[in-house]
Design an enzyme around this catalytic site. Structure first.
Site, PDB file in Angstrom:
ATOM      1  CB  ILE A 111      43.365  38.402  37.482  1.00 40.38           C
ATOM      2  CG1 ILE A 111      42.849  38.326  35.970  1.00 40.38           C
ATOM      3  CG2 ILE A 111      42.874  39.619  37.953  1.00 40.38           C
ATOM      4  CD1 ILE A 111      41.297  38.628  35.827  1.00 40.38           C
ATOM      5  CB  SER A 112      48.170  37.994  34.119  1.00 41.13           C
ATOM      6  OG  SER A 112      48.566  36.914  34.871  1.00 41.13           O
ATOM      7  CE  LYS A 113      51.174  44.963  36.025  1.00 42.58           C
ATOM      8  NZ  LYS A 113      52.508  45.726  35.478  1.00 42.58           N
TER       9      LYS A 113
END
Length: 268
Positions: A111-113
């Site tokens: 899950i991206s920042k």
């Protein structure tokens, strides 16, 4: 939330949009500072240790940090503050859910920042006075970005090539009951022609170039935001690329360096 299974094709798209560093740092694509967006976020929210992850104060603290990092669009900040990120990560990682860090979600994906998600959404949204129309997301992952997009767009089509993640996203999003989010299981490199044309396309995986199918499915006046690698000489080096489709053709701008999982074809 509706589910579709797009038909698969053996024909792979070409890659017309290659990395062009000549427009890096184009001032026309820098976020416009909206003073109002920072007025209620001028000081980071203090989050008491007794507050659980469901507390809005936890999300407000994350949003305050995003504003300090330079995210200026109040609509993006508001959308980021509405989605409970901890519902999209594994139980063991819940305490890190609102930190500005990427987290594993299984099957070699992350899950991206929050900072990267909000930056890409701000670029996608830039120049639009109101709500965006139909959006195509390449790489549903755990469903977090699709949830945030649902508050910024009229309709979101999100496609995932990994069956395990597609099922996980469907379960994660069930809680939110987002009627304008459509989850698709299929090859993201082919896009989803049945939903085209799209006002915007956003990708959560990076290849050597942007597939022709995405360009074809982008509406005139639409914008595409995706990570693209520098090519065979530096495959690990990626940058965010913004492509605007105009009546005169494509306009491509290279933004800052990023790091995403590789773009792959087919389904698993």
């Amino acid at each position: 939330m509706t589910l579709h299974r797009p038909s698969q094709s053996k024909t792979r798209p070409g890659f017309p949009a290659r990395l062009d560093m000549s427009r890096a740092g184009d001032p026309t694509l820098q976020p416009t500072v909206v003073q109002q967006s920072r007025s209620f976020l001028s000081k980071p929210a203090l989050v008491p240790q007794s507050l659980g992850m469901d507390s809005s104060a936890v999300r407000l603290s994350m949003v305050a940090k995003l504003a300090q990092q330079g995210i200026a669009d109040p609509r993006v900040l508001q959308a980021m503050g509405r989605v409970e990120r901890h519902r999209f990560v594994d139980t063991a990682l819940v305490n890190q859910a609102y930190e500005d860090t990427s987290l594993p979600i299984g099957l070699g994906q992350t899950i991206s920042k929050p900072g990267v998600v909000s930056r890409m959404l701000e670029l996608l949204y830039q120049g639009h006075a109101g709500q965006l129309g139909r959006i195509l997301e390449i790489g549903t992952g755990c469903g977090y970005q699709a949830a945030v997009l649902s508050y910024l767009c009229k309709e979101v089509y999100s496609i995932e090539r990994l069956r395990g993640l597609h099922d996980k996203a469907r379960e994660n999003l069930r809680h939110f009951r987002l009627v304008n989010v459509h989850l698709l299981f299929g090859d993201g490199m082919l896009g989803y022609a049945k939903g085209a044309p799209y006002a915007g396309i956003i990708a959560a995986a990076g290849g050597d170039a942007v597939p022709q199918a995405w360009i074809d499915q982008l509406a005139v006046g639409g914008r595409l935001v995706a990570p693209v690698s520098a090519g065979a000489t530096s495959p690990a080096r990626q940058a965010l690329v913004v492509i605007d489709k105009t009546s005169q053709g494509l306009r491509q701008t290279v933004m800052e360096a990023v790091h995403f999982v590789p773009l792959k074809s087919g389904v698993d």
